[in-house]
Design an enzyme around this catalytic site. Structure first.
Site, PDB file in Angstrom:
ATOM      1  N   SER A 131       0.855  -1.188   0.000  1.00 27.00           N
ATOM      2  CA  SER A 131       0.000   0.000   0.000  1.00 27.00           C
ATOM      3  C   SER A 131       0.886   1.231   0.000  1.00 27.00           C
ATOM      4  O   SER A 131       2.066   1.146   0.382  1.00 27.00           O
ATOM      5  CB  SER A 131      -0.836   0.008   1.279  1.00 27.00           C
ATOM      6  OG  SER A 131      -1.578   1.205   1.390  1.00 27.00           O
ATOM      7  N   TYR A 144      -2.690   0.260  10.641  1.00 27.69           N
ATOM      8  CA  TYR A 144      -2.572  -0.186   9.250  1.00 27.69           C
ATOM      9  C   TYR A 144      -1.209   0.185   8.663  1.00 27.69           C
ATOM     10  O   TYR A 144      -0.555  -0.649   8.037  1.00 27.69           O
ATOM     11  CB  TYR A 144      -3.702   0.417   8.419  1.00 27.69           C
ATOM     12  CG  TYR A 144      -3.760  -0.082   6.990  1.00 27.69           C
ATOM     13  CD1 TYR A 144      -3.881  -1.441   6.699  1.00 27.69           C
ATOM     14  CD2 TYR A 144      -3.688   0.804   5.913  1.00 27.69           C
ATOM     15  CE1 TYR A 144      -3.940  -1.899   5.379  1.00 27.69           C
ATOM     16  CE2 TYR A 144      -3.759   0.354   4.593  1.00 27.69           C
ATOM     17  CZ  TYR A 144      -3.877  -0.995   4.324  1.00 27.69           C
ATOM     18  OH  TYR A 144      -3.931  -1.436   3.028  1.00 27.69           O
TER      19      TYR A 144
END
Ligand code: NJP
Length: 246
Positions: A131, A144
């Protein structure tokens, strides 16, 4: 030559599902794994692949899954996601555990188990979907971002450790992709999830799938190391150009 084989984790929705379709189109036999078996079973029927139940947070499940895969040329570490959006001061330890177990240890378990078969293929490829959160931090996102950073470090470390072996490594770091990602992050709150993509043209799962297929179709001496891909409307994790909506 025998059929080239790909393994896609988290293939029951979003990027994994689209990637399995795209690799099947390229002629791969695709093993699709996820916890929602009905979904991967439907997908496998459609693309002529093999569906297997897979929970990347469970040692037993990963063993059963990887034992069933006889040969693997391409491994797509895609299973993952986010839970919650909270400042560190209010961090939910269970959410953090979920994110670390799924994104980091899940990738480790599957990769470790399939590495000997990837090497044996003579031209293996490991694609890990990290990501832009693996490259930046953002407020309320440490659970995250820390998990994605760790997943990225695991993947990038293998690039050095596997030098001299016939295995390539590609990290794909997407920005906002409209999938079930935000629905999972916000615990099924569809309204809140929809707001993430409001007023922008996000990426779609197929956009990422095409990039995986491109990496997989390069000749054996070409290693695409890192691919960062964002919607035109996004500059960074929290920075978007949004059209006004009513
Ligand atoms: O999300 P979603 P994406 N064991 O929720 C599976 C990254 N990413 O396609 O088990 C096995 O539609 C789950 O299957 P199930 C993101 O971090 C996304 O967007 O049936 N599988 C489902 O198939 C993730 O690494 C965005 O629930 C497990 C899949 O994972 C990857 O892209 C941005 C599992 C998730 O599909 C794919 O996510 C970004 C487990 N324990 C990175 N837990 C984005 N969408 O904006 C979950 O930067 N799965």
């Amino acid at each position: 030559m025998s059929t080239r084989t790909a393994v896609v984790t988290g293939a029951s929705s979003g990027i994994g599902e689209a990637t399995a379709r795209e690799l099947a189109k390229q002629g791969y036999h695709v093993y699709v794994g996820a916890r929602r078996f009905d979904r991967v079973q439907r997908l496998a029927e459609e693309i002529g692949g093999t569906a297997l139940e897979l929970d990347v947070t469970s040692e037993d499940s990963v063993r059963g899954f990887t034992d069933a895969v006889e040969r693997v040329d391409v491994l797509v570490n895609n299973a993952g996601g986010a839970k919650g959006l909270a400042p560190v001061l209010e961090a939910d330890l269970d959410d953090w555990r979920w994110m670390w177990e799924t994104n980091v240890l899940g990738t480790l378990r599957v990769t470790k188990a399939l590495l000997p078969k990837l090497i044996a293929s003579g031209d293996g490829l490991i694609v890990t979907v990290t990501s832009i959160a693996a490259m930046h931090t953002y407020d309320n996102g440490a659970g995250y971002t820390s998990a994605k950073h760790a997943q990225g470090v695991l993947h990038r470390t293998l690039r050095g450790e596997l030098l001299g072996q016939p295995v390539r490594l590609t990290e794909i770091a997407p920005g906002a992709v409209e999938t079930e990602f935000s629905l999972v992050r916000f615990d099924g709150d569809a309204e809140r999830a929809a707001k993430v993509y409001e007023g922008i043209d996000p990426l779609y799962a197929e956009d990422i799938a095409q990039i995986v297929a491109f990496a997989a179709s390069r000749p054996a001496h070409v290693n695409l190391d890192t691919i960062v891909v964002k919607p035109r409307d996004q500059e960074g994790p929290g920075r978007f150009s949004r059209r006004p909506t009513n």
